[in-house]
Design a protein around this motif. Sequence first.
Motif, PDB file in Angstrom:
ATOM      1  N   PHE A 141       0.819  -1.207   0.000  1.00 33.23           N
ATOM      2  CA  PHE A 141       0.000   0.000   0.000  1.00 33.23           C
ATOM      3  C   PHE A 141       0.857   1.262   0.000  1.00 33.23           C
ATOM      4  CE2 PHE A 141      -2.649  -3.331   1.974  1.00 33.23           C
ATOM      5  CZ  PHE A 141      -3.604  -3.410   0.974  1.00 33.23           C
ATOM      6  N   THR A 142       2.073   1.156   0.512  1.00 35.38           N
ATOM      7  CA  THR A 142       2.997   2.289   0.413  1.00 35.38           C
ATOM      8  C   THR A 142       3.375   2.523  -1.044  1.00 35.38           C
ATOM      9  OG1 THR A 142       3.901   1.825   2.603  1.00 35.38           O
ATOM     10  CG2 THR A 142       5.239   3.193   1.153  1.00 35.38           C
ATOM     11  N   LEU A 143       3.655   1.436  -1.773  1.00 34.55           N
ATOM     12  CA  LEU A 143       3.977   1.557  -3.205  1.00 34.55           C
ATOM     13  C   LEU A 143       2.818   2.188  -3.968  1.00 34.55           C
ATOM     14  CD1 LEU A 143       5.643  -1.909  -3.857  1.00 34.55           C
ATOM     15  CD2 LEU A 143       6.741   0.300  -4.197  1.00 34.55           C
ATOM     16  N   ILE A 144       1.588   1.709  -3.699  1.00 37.23           N
ATOM     17  CA  ILE A 144       0.422   2.238  -4.409  1.00 37.23           C
ATOM     18  C   ILE A 144       0.221   3.717  -4.079  1.00 37.23           C
ATOM     19  CG2 ILE A 144      -2.087   2.089  -4.603  1.00 37.23           C
ATOM     20  CD1 ILE A 144      -1.812  -0.939  -4.175  1.00 37.23           C
ATOM     21  N   ALA A 145       0.326   4.067  -2.780  1.00 38.64           N
ATOM     22  CA  ALA A 145       0.125   5.458  -2.372  1.00 38.64           C
ATOM     23  C   ALA A 145       1.174   6.380  -2.994  1.00 38.64           C
ATOM     24  CB  ALA A 145       0.174   5.560  -0.846  1.00 38.64           C
ATOM     25  N   PHE A 189       2.540  10.649  -6.575  1.00 35.70           N
ATOM     26  CA  PHE A 189       3.476  11.269  -7.511  1.00 35.70           C
ATOM     27  C   PHE A 189       2.966  11.167  -8.949  1.00 35.70           C
ATOM     28  CE2 PHE A 189       6.225  11.010  -3.868  1.00 35.70           C
ATOM     29  CZ  PHE A 189       7.107  12.073  -4.022  1.00 35.70           C
ATOM     30  N   GLY A 190       2.165  10.109  -9.243  1.00 35.03           N
ATOM     31  CA  GLY A 190       1.578   9.998 -10.574  1.00 35.03           C
ATOM     32  C   GLY A 190       0.564  11.096 -10.833  1.00 35.03           C
ATOM     33  N   TYR A 191      -0.196  11.461  -9.813  1.00 34.24           N
ATOM     34  CA  TYR A 191      -1.151  12.568  -9.956  1.00 34.24           C
ATOM     35  C   TYR A 191      -0.415  13.871 -10.246  1.00 34.24           C
ATOM     36  CZ  TYR A 191      -5.187  15.536  -9.047  1.00 34.24           C
ATOM     37  OH  TYR A 191      -6.218  16.436  -9.185  1.00 34.24           O
ATOM     38  N   TYR A 192       0.746  14.026  -9.601  1.00 35.80           N
ATOM     39  CA  TYR A 192       1.581  15.214  -9.863  1.00 35.80           C
ATOM     40  C   TYR A 192       2.086  15.212 -11.310  1.00 35.80           C
ATOM     41  CZ  TYR A 192       6.020  17.777 -10.073  1.00 35.80           C
ATOM     42  OH  TYR A 192       7.061  18.596 -10.463  1.00 35.80           O
ATOM     43  N   ALA A 193       2.410  14.006 -11.843  1.00 35.19           N
ATOM     44  CA  ALA A 193       3.038  13.924 -13.161  1.00 35.19           C
ATOM     45  C   ALA A 193       2.023  13.935 -14.301  1.00 35.19           C
ATOM     46  CB  ALA A 193       3.898  12.668 -13.246  1.00 35.19           C
ATOM     47  N   ILE A 194       0.925  13.165 -14.169  1.00 34.09           N
ATOM     48  CA  ILE A 194       0.002  13.015 -15.309  1.00 34.09           C
ATOM     49  C   ILE A 194      -1.450  13.281 -14.954  1.00 34.09           C
ATOM     50  CG2 ILE A 194       1.483  11.388 -16.560  1.00 34.09           C
ATOM     51  CD1 ILE A 194      -0.127   9.092 -15.433  1.00 34.09           C
ATOM     52  N   GLY A 195      -1.742  13.638 -13.708  1.00 38.18           N
ATOM     53  CA  GLY A 195      -3.099  14.008 -13.349  1.00 38.18           C
ATOM     54  C   GLY A 195      -4.023  12.822 -13.120  1.00 38.18           C
ATOM     55  N   ASP A 196      -5.320  12.988 -13.430  1.00 37.30           N
ATOM     56  CA  ASP A 196      -6.348  12.004 -13.101  1.00 37.30           C
ATOM     57  C   ASP A 196      -6.156  10.649 -13.776  1.00 37.30           C
ATOM     58  OD1 ASP A 196      -7.500  13.907 -11.569  1.00 37.30           O
ATOM     59  OD2 ASP A 196      -9.112  14.416 -12.982  1.00 37.30           O
ATOM     60  N   ILE A 212      -3.885   8.651 -13.722  1.00 36.74           N
ATOM     61  CA  ILE A 212      -3.205   7.659 -12.881  1.00 36.74           C
ATOM     62  C   ILE A 212      -4.207   6.706 -12.235  1.00 36.74           C
ATOM     63  CG2 ILE A 212      -3.225   9.122 -10.814  1.00 36.74           C
ATOM     64  CD1 ILE A 212      -0.450   6.685 -11.912  1.00 36.74           C
ATOM     65  N   PHE A 213      -5.421   7.186 -11.948  1.00 48.04           N
ATOM     66  CA  PHE A 213      -6.423   6.322 -11.318  1.00 48.04           C
ATOM     67  C   PHE A 213      -6.919   5.257 -12.305  1.00 48.04           C
ATOM     68  CE2 PHE A 213      -6.775  10.436  -9.081  1.00 48.04           C
ATOM     69  CZ  PHE A 213      -6.433  10.017  -7.815  1.00 48.04           C
ATOM     70  N   THR A 214      -7.069   5.652 -13.571  1.00 49.36           N
ATOM     71  CA  THR A 214      -7.441   4.679 -14.602  1.00 49.36           C
ATOM     72  C   THR A 214      -6.356   3.620 -14.761  1.00 49.36           C
ATOM     73  OG1 THR A 214      -8.658   6.401 -15.779  1.00 49.36           O
ATOM     74  CG2 THR A 214      -8.110   4.402 -17.008  1.00 49.36           C
ATOM     75  N   LEU A 245      -4.243   2.628 -12.512  1.00 48.20           N
ATOM     76  CA  LEU A 245      -4.248   1.766 -11.325  1.00 48.20           C
ATOM     77  C   LEU A 245      -5.274   0.646 -11.470  1.00 48.20           C
ATOM     78  CD1 LEU A 245      -3.418   1.078  -8.409  1.00 48.20           C
ATOM     79  CD2 LEU A 245      -5.109   2.761  -7.626  1.00 48.20           C
ATOM     80  N   VAL A 246      -6.490   1.004 -11.915  1.00 48.20           N
ATOM     81  CA  VAL A 246      -7.551   0.001 -12.085  1.00 48.20           C
ATOM     82  C   VAL A 246      -7.165  -0.998 -13.170  1.00 48.20           C
ATOM     83  CG1 VAL A 246      -9.954  -0.352 -12.767  1.00 48.20           C
ATOM     84  CG2 VAL A 246      -9.350   1.558 -11.267  1.00 48.20           C
ATOM     85  N   GLN A 247      -6.655  -0.482 -14.293  1.00 50.10           N
ATOM     86  CA  GLN A 247      -6.287  -1.368 -15.398  1.00 50.10           C
ATOM     87  C   GLN A 247      -5.176  -2.329 -14.991  1.00 50.10           C
ATOM     88  OE1 GLN A 247      -5.276   1.343 -18.562  1.00 50.10           O
ATOM     89  NE2 GLN A 247      -7.393   1.534 -19.278  1.00 50.10           N
ATOM     90  N   ARG A 248      -4.188  -1.831 -14.227  1.00 48.68           N
ATOM     91  CA  ARG A 248      -3.075  -2.698 -13.851  1.00 48.68           C
ATOM     92  C   ARG A 248      -3.522  -3.761 -12.843  1.00 48.68           C
ATOM     93  NH1 ARG A 248       0.660  -5.376 -16.040  1.00 48.68           N
ATOM     94  NH2 ARG A 248       2.253  -6.067 -14.593  1.00 48.68           N
ATOM     95  N   ALA A 249      -4.424  -3.358 -11.912  1.00 48.83           N
ATOM     96  CA  ALA A 249      -4.926  -4.345 -10.950  1.00 48.83           C
ATOM     97  C   ALA A 249      -5.624  -5.486 -11.683  1.00 48.83           C
ATOM     98  CB  ALA A 249      -5.891  -3.677  -9.969  1.00 48.83           C
ATOM     99  N   TYR A 250      -6.407  -5.151 -12.699  1.00 49.53           N
ATOM    100  CA  TYR A 250      -7.073  -6.200 -13.489  1.00 49.53           C
ATOM    101  C   TYR A 250      -6.042  -7.018 -14.263  1.00 49.53           C
ATOM    102  CZ  TYR A 250      -9.796  -8.507 -17.085  1.00 49.53           C
ATOM    103  OH  TYR A 250     -10.333  -9.456 -17.916  1.00 49.53           O
ATOM    104  N   GLY A 251      -5.042  -6.351 -14.835  1.00 52.43           N
ATOM    105  CA  GLY A 251      -4.020  -7.038 -15.620  1.00 52.43           C
ATOM    106  C   GLY A 251      -3.244  -8.053 -14.800  1.00 52.43           C
ATOM    107  N   VAL A 252      -2.948  -7.712 -13.549  1.00 53.65           N
ATOM    108  CA  VAL A 252      -2.225  -8.644 -12.681  1.00 53.65           C
ATOM    109  C   VAL A 252      -3.081  -9.865 -12.387  1.00 53.65           C
ATOM    110  CG1 VAL A 252      -1.335  -8.955 -10.334  1.00 53.65           C
ATOM    111  CG2 VAL A 252      -0.703  -6.935 -11.646  1.00 53.65           C
ATOM    112  N   MET A 253      -4.349  -9.634 -12.093  1.00 52.03           N
ATOM    113  CA  MET A 253      -5.229 -10.750 -11.773  1.00 52.03           C
ATOM    114  C   MET A 253      -5.450 -11.678 -12.977  1.00 52.03           C
ATOM    115  SD  MET A 253      -5.491  -9.911  -8.741  1.00 52.03           S
ATOM    116  CE  MET A 253      -5.303  -8.431  -7.751  1.00 52.03           C
TER     117      MET A 253
END
Length: 438
Positions: free
Chosen positions: A26-30, A35-42, A44-46, A48-56
């Motif tokens: 959770f530290t990695l995700i936070a 920092f992703g929000y700082y770099a590319i804005g909103d 980053i949330f998309t 995060l969801v896509q990668r969580a699905y990709g891992v599963m």
Amino acid sequence: MSEPQVGMLMLGILVLLIMMGFPIAFTLIAMGVGFGYYAIGDIIFTLLVQRAYGVMANDVLIAIPLFLFMGYIVERANILDRLFFSLQLAARGVPASLAVASLATCALFATATGIVGAVVTLMGLLALPAMLKAGYDKRLASGVICAGGTLGILIPPSIMLILYGAMAGVSVVRLYAAALLPGLLLASLYMIYVMGRGLINPKVAPKLSKEDANVPWSRVLFMLLTSFVPLVTLIVCVLGAILFGLATPHEAAGIGALGGILLAAAYGQLTFQRLKEAVFLTAKTTAMVCWLFVGAWIFSSVFSLLDGHHVIEQFVVGLDLSTLEFLILAQILIFLLGWPLEWTEIIIIFVPIFLPLLHIFGVDPLFFGILVALNIQTSFLTPPMAMSAFYLKGVAPHMDIMDIFKGVMPFLSLVFVAMVVLYNVPGLVYYIPSVLYG
């Protein structure tokens, strides 16, 4: 601040938070989301969801819960005491026979389960009292169990190699084939060491008493057939299916899980309670690994976006290292990281930092992965955070932790010896993959 400076600040804060004991995933995700929000804005949330699905949905990672389940169900089949006792009698004519039998049992059981804590704990309850009762030096006895219990990290089917393969884009099948000889090399070095200690100074590793060794060979053979052979058959079927291309790793893991259930049933240990415990522990460990994977991908993606990897790459290239010097530097850093961190964090967070550098220095990711797997043995054996020592201390409170630390030091040295051998004889890594796959 420039983007590369922000990236290095991100890495520094992560290391600080890990040292403070924050949950790694959770530290990695936070950190990645912040920092992703700082770099590319909103967006980053998309991501995060896509990668969580990709891992599963990752086919390679499907093998992890299946191998874990196989390990947990085999652990609960109560085969370990029979296996240790039969190997102990079969090796009764060998110097330091109890220690050799302990190492052989650890290697087999670690291969079947891949769970370091379980192997060290069970062997601490079973083999340590037997060795101490036989008059073994307590440091040697504790070192044997701690070192033998970590072999599952290296010897296939290793969960660590699955994670490394997914991170580095290396075939898990080739990694398994490449790890066989190095794993056998390390186990052999351990056995040669304890037999040498037994020959030089029989007082530290006495032979079995005549009463304990006075068992007919027919009885020993029967015990081997009912303990050693079933477990080896399960391991050979799983690894053989993978190495000879009969099944993918996750299909072979499914075979192993079914084999573990059948083995537990054959020994009369397949109860609903044990099955429920195995499923619960599998789900718990798999969830931890998968969220670590998600967090590491988010973190490393944002870190690369901020040019953090480029900064590290420029720094290392600027050192003007040879290939050998780069390998040694990388292994020293991984060894040092093993003091405060667990192997999962090293593989998922820090190894990806080295991966872009491999092609610059002409290092094969397959060879690098086996060196890392061998090196990570040290994270379980190096004081002051030697987890194997603390696992053993947990089930043997009468043992002094300093005696355990002193006992593991010779085995820690043998890990470095094995790494030197691999540096000088890389054919140990490549021989089986080249024979099987060209």
